[in-house]
Structures are given as C-alpha cells and as structure tokens.
Design a protein around this motif. Structure first.
Motif, PDB file in Angstrom:
ATOM      1  N   VAL A   1      17.602 -15.999  75.744  1.00  0.00           N
ATOM      2  CA  VAL A   1      16.598 -14.980  75.443  1.00  0.00           C
ATOM      3  C   VAL A   1      15.572 -14.934  76.561  1.00  0.00           C
ATOM      4  O   VAL A   1      15.338 -15.923  77.256  1.00  0.00           O
ATOM      5  N   ALA A   2      14.975 -13.762  76.721  1.00  0.00           N
ATOM      6  CA  ALA A   2      13.973 -13.541  77.754  1.00  0.00           C
ATOM      7  C   ALA A   2      12.904 -12.620  77.193  1.00  0.00           C
ATOM      8  O   ALA A   2      13.089 -12.013  76.131  1.00  0.00           O
ATOM      9  N   LEU A   3      11.818 -12.515  77.907  1.00  0.00           N
ATOM     10  CA  LEU A   3      10.780 -11.559  77.525  1.00  0.00           C
ATOM     11  C   LEU A   3      11.129 -10.204  78.115  1.00  0.00           C
ATOM     12  O   LEU A   3      11.456 -10.099  79.304  1.00  0.00           O
ATOM     13  N   ALA A   4      11.054  -9.178  77.291  1.00  0.00           N
ATOM     14  CA  ALA A   4      11.383  -7.821  77.739  1.00  0.00           C
ATOM     15  C   ALA A   4      10.440  -7.361  78.841  1.00  0.00           C
ATOM     16  O   ALA A   4      10.816  -6.536  79.666  1.00  0.00           O
ATOM     17  N   GLU A   5       9.242  -7.908  78.892  1.00  0.00           N
ATOM     18  CA  GLU A   5       8.259  -7.497  79.897  1.00  0.00           C
ATOM     19  C   GLU A   5       8.551  -8.076  81.279  1.00  0.00           C
ATOM     20  O   GLU A   5       7.990  -7.633  82.274  1.00  0.00           O
ATOM     21  N   TRP A   6       9.419  -9.081  81.356  1.00  0.00           N
ATOM     22  CA  TRP A   6       9.739  -9.671  82.650  1.00  0.00           C
ATOM     23  C   TRP A   6      10.534  -8.687  83.488  1.00  0.00           C
ATOM     24  O   TRP A   6      11.350  -7.915  82.969  1.00  0.00           O
ATOM     25  N   PRO A   7      10.365  -8.731  84.810  1.00  0.00           N
ATOM     26  CA  PRO A   7      11.168  -7.854  85.672  1.00  0.00           C
ATOM     27  C   PRO A   7      12.644  -8.259  85.629  1.00  0.00           C
ATOM     28  O   PRO A   7      12.976  -9.402  85.299  1.00  0.00           O
ATOM     29  N   LEU A   8      13.496  -7.330  85.975  1.00  0.00           N
ATOM     30  CA  LEU A   8      14.938  -7.604  85.985  1.00  0.00           C
ATOM     31  C   LEU A   8      15.278  -8.827  86.828  1.00  0.00           C
ATOM     32  O   LEU A   8      16.150  -9.617  86.455  1.00  0.00           O
ATOM     33  N   SER A   9      14.607  -8.992  87.935  1.00  0.00           N
ATOM     34  CA  SER A   9      14.913 -10.124  88.818  1.00  0.00           C
ATOM     35  C   SER A   9      14.723 -11.463  88.111  1.00  0.00           C
ATOM     36  O   SER A   9      15.400 -12.439  88.431  1.00  0.00           O
ATOM     37  N   ARG A  10      13.844 -11.525  87.146  1.00  0.00           N
ATOM     38  CA  ARG A  10      13.632 -12.769  86.412  1.00  0.00           C
ATOM     39  C   ARG A  10      14.602 -12.898  85.244  1.00  0.00           C
ATOM     40  O   ARG A  10      14.910 -13.990  84.798  1.00  0.00           O
ATOM     41  N   ARG A  11      15.106 -11.773  84.732  1.00  0.00           N
ATOM     42  CA  ARG A  11      15.990 -11.812  83.556  1.00  0.00           C
ATOM     43  C   ARG A  11      17.457 -11.967  83.912  1.00  0.00           C
ATOM     44  O   ARG A  11      18.280 -12.207  83.047  1.00  0.00           O
ATOM     45  N   ILE A  12      17.810 -11.812  85.175  1.00  0.00           N
ATOM     46  CA  ILE A  12      19.204 -11.992  85.595  1.00  0.00           C
ATOM     47  C   ILE A  12      19.418 -13.460  85.946  1.00  0.00           C
ATOM     48  O   ILE A  12      18.664 -14.039  86.723  1.00  0.00           O
TER      49      ILE A  12
ATOM     50  N   GLU B   1      21.600  -7.500  95.080  1.00  0.00           N
ATOM     51  CA  GLU B   1      22.528  -6.445  94.697  1.00  0.00           C
ATOM     52  C   GLU B   1      22.562  -6.267  93.176  1.00  0.00           C
ATOM     53  O   GLU B   1      22.584  -5.142  92.673  1.00  0.00           O
ATOM     54  N   LEU B   2      22.559  -7.367  92.446  1.00  0.00           N
ATOM     55  CA  LEU B   2      22.553  -7.297  90.984  1.00  0.00           C
ATOM     56  C   LEU B   2      21.303  -6.608  90.455  1.00  0.00           C
ATOM     57  O   LEU B   2      21.377  -5.778  89.547  1.00  0.00           O
ATOM     58  N   VAL B   3      20.162  -6.941  91.015  1.00  0.00           N
ATOM     59  CA  VAL B   3      18.908  -6.321  90.579  1.00  0.00           C
ATOM     60  C   VAL B   3      18.953  -4.821  90.860  1.00  0.00           C
ATOM     61  O   VAL B   3      18.560  -4.010  90.016  1.00  0.00           O
ATOM     62  N   ALA B   4      19.459  -4.434  92.015  1.00  0.00           N
ATOM     63  CA  ALA B   4      19.562  -3.006  92.354  1.00  0.00           C
ATOM     64  C   ALA B   4      20.521  -2.291  91.397  1.00  0.00           C
ATOM     65  O   ALA B   4      20.227  -1.189  90.928  1.00  0.00           O
ATOM     66  N   ARG B   5      21.658  -2.919  91.080  1.00  0.00           N
ATOM     67  CA  ARG B   5      22.604  -2.318  90.128  1.00  0.00           C
ATOM     68  C   ARG B   5      22.002  -2.221  88.743  1.00  0.00           C
ATOM     69  O   ARG B   5      22.147  -1.215  88.048  1.00  0.00           O
ATOM     70  N   ALA B   6      21.308  -3.260  88.324  1.00  0.00           N
ATOM     71  CA  ALA B   6      20.696  -3.271  86.993  1.00  0.00           C
ATOM     72  C   ALA B   6      19.617  -2.202  86.873  1.00  0.00           C
ATOM     73  O   ALA B   6      19.421  -1.634  85.798  1.00  0.00           O
ATOM     74  N   ALA B   7      18.922  -1.917  87.958  1.00  0.00           N
ATOM     75  CA  ALA B   7      17.860  -0.904  87.942  1.00  0.00           C
ATOM     76  C   ALA B   7      18.412   0.488  87.654  1.00  0.00           C
ATOM     77  O   ALA B   7      17.676   1.364  87.193  1.00  0.00           O
TER      78      ALA B   7
END
Length: 183
Positions: free
Chosen positions: A70-81, A156-162
C-alpha cells in the motif's frame, strides 16, 4: 444514537504509519508499525478488504498493482513504483526511521517490532544500533550500483505511468488473462 468516534479512520491511521515509513509497504508492516508506535485499531483486514480513501496500490515494473503493498495516493508516481533495488533501499530507509522513533519512545511493542525488522538488515540482528546498521547497508556499494542501474528503467516507468488514467495510476493496470490459441 450517535455513531461519532474520536478514533482516527483506517485511512488516517495508515497514513500516519506510511508517512513515517516514507515508501510503499506491506499492509502487515503498516499495521505493525502503527500498533507499536501509535494508538488505534488498525488491522490488515481493514487495509486489504476494500479501497481505503487516501491509500492506493504500489505499482510494479509492469504497472500492475504490487500485491499487498500500500502507498499514499498523494505520493508522486516515482515514489509509488517499486523495483527490486529501490524496494530494498526503501525498506532499509524505513527501518532507520522506525528505529529512530522507537528509540525515543521504547516499549514492548516497539522492541518486538525492532527485533522483527533487524532480520531484514545485513548484520542487523547482532547490531547494537539497528538504525546505524541499516544506514550502513544503504551505503553498500553493491546496493548503490543496483539503484544506479535501475534508474533509466525507473524513469521510463514513471513516464509510462504518467500516461495512464488516474484510476490506473492509483490501482495499476489490470492483468490481461493469457489467451489460448490465435483467437
């Protein structure tokens, strides 16, 4: 009858623990940290049985939900991946934070949690200071090299997730079942 409660909600309790941890964590670790260091009635079942406001799934390298994290929804994608080396570094950093807070307010529950966490740190079980042992493991050249090697793939993952819609960014891309034949 009034159903108001002064206890924080499941989401608020999990948020306290996750803010301390600083990275996606297993529901069990979130509950254990909260039980040892905060007041409340947080349970794994409450975190896993339904979507809790303010929480989301961590994402794996295929952008699907990381099971049990689980993660906080407010965290940026880079922290949740989560990727293997960054997950290992995040876990060591979590242990540093937990050990430092537990040193301020020691108790049976926090000492039990520290004993469990020590097993996750190289030489942590025999260390006099678990936070120092975890810090040393964080600076291990092998881990630093793994994190550096992962950096381009993470970008690359962060860019794809965005490019995903908001729901997929929070809960991952659903896995597509394997199809037999050439349909």
């Amino acid at each position: 009858m009034n159903h108001l409660s002064t206890l924080p909600t499941t989401g608020e309790q999990a948020r306290h623990a996750l803010l301390l941890l600083g990275a996606p964590a297993s529901a069990r670790l979130v509950v254990d940290v909260h039980a040892a260091l905060f007041d409340g009635d947080l349970s794994v079942a409450a975190l896993t049985r339904e979507r809790v406001p303010g929480l989301c799934s961590a994402l794996r390298d295929d952008l699907s939900a990381a099971p049990g994290l689980v993660a906080l929804a407010e965290w940026p994608l880079s922290r949740r991946i989560v990727t293997p080396a960054t997950r290992q570094a995040d876990e060591l950093a979590m242990i540093v934070r937990v050990a430092e807070l537990a040193a301020i307010s020691p108790g049976r529950a926090s000492l039990r949690l520290l004993r469990e966490l020590a097993a996750r740190v190289p030489h942590g079980v025999e260390a006099l200071d678990l936070a120092d042992a975890a810090r040393a493991a964080l600076t291990d050249p092998a881990l630093v090299a793994k994190i550096a090697a992962e950096a381009p793939a993470r970008e690359e993952l962060v860019a794809r997730a965005a490019t995903l819609d908001e729901r997929q960014q929070l809960y991952g891309v659903p896995a597509v079942p394997h199809q037999r034949g050439k349909g």
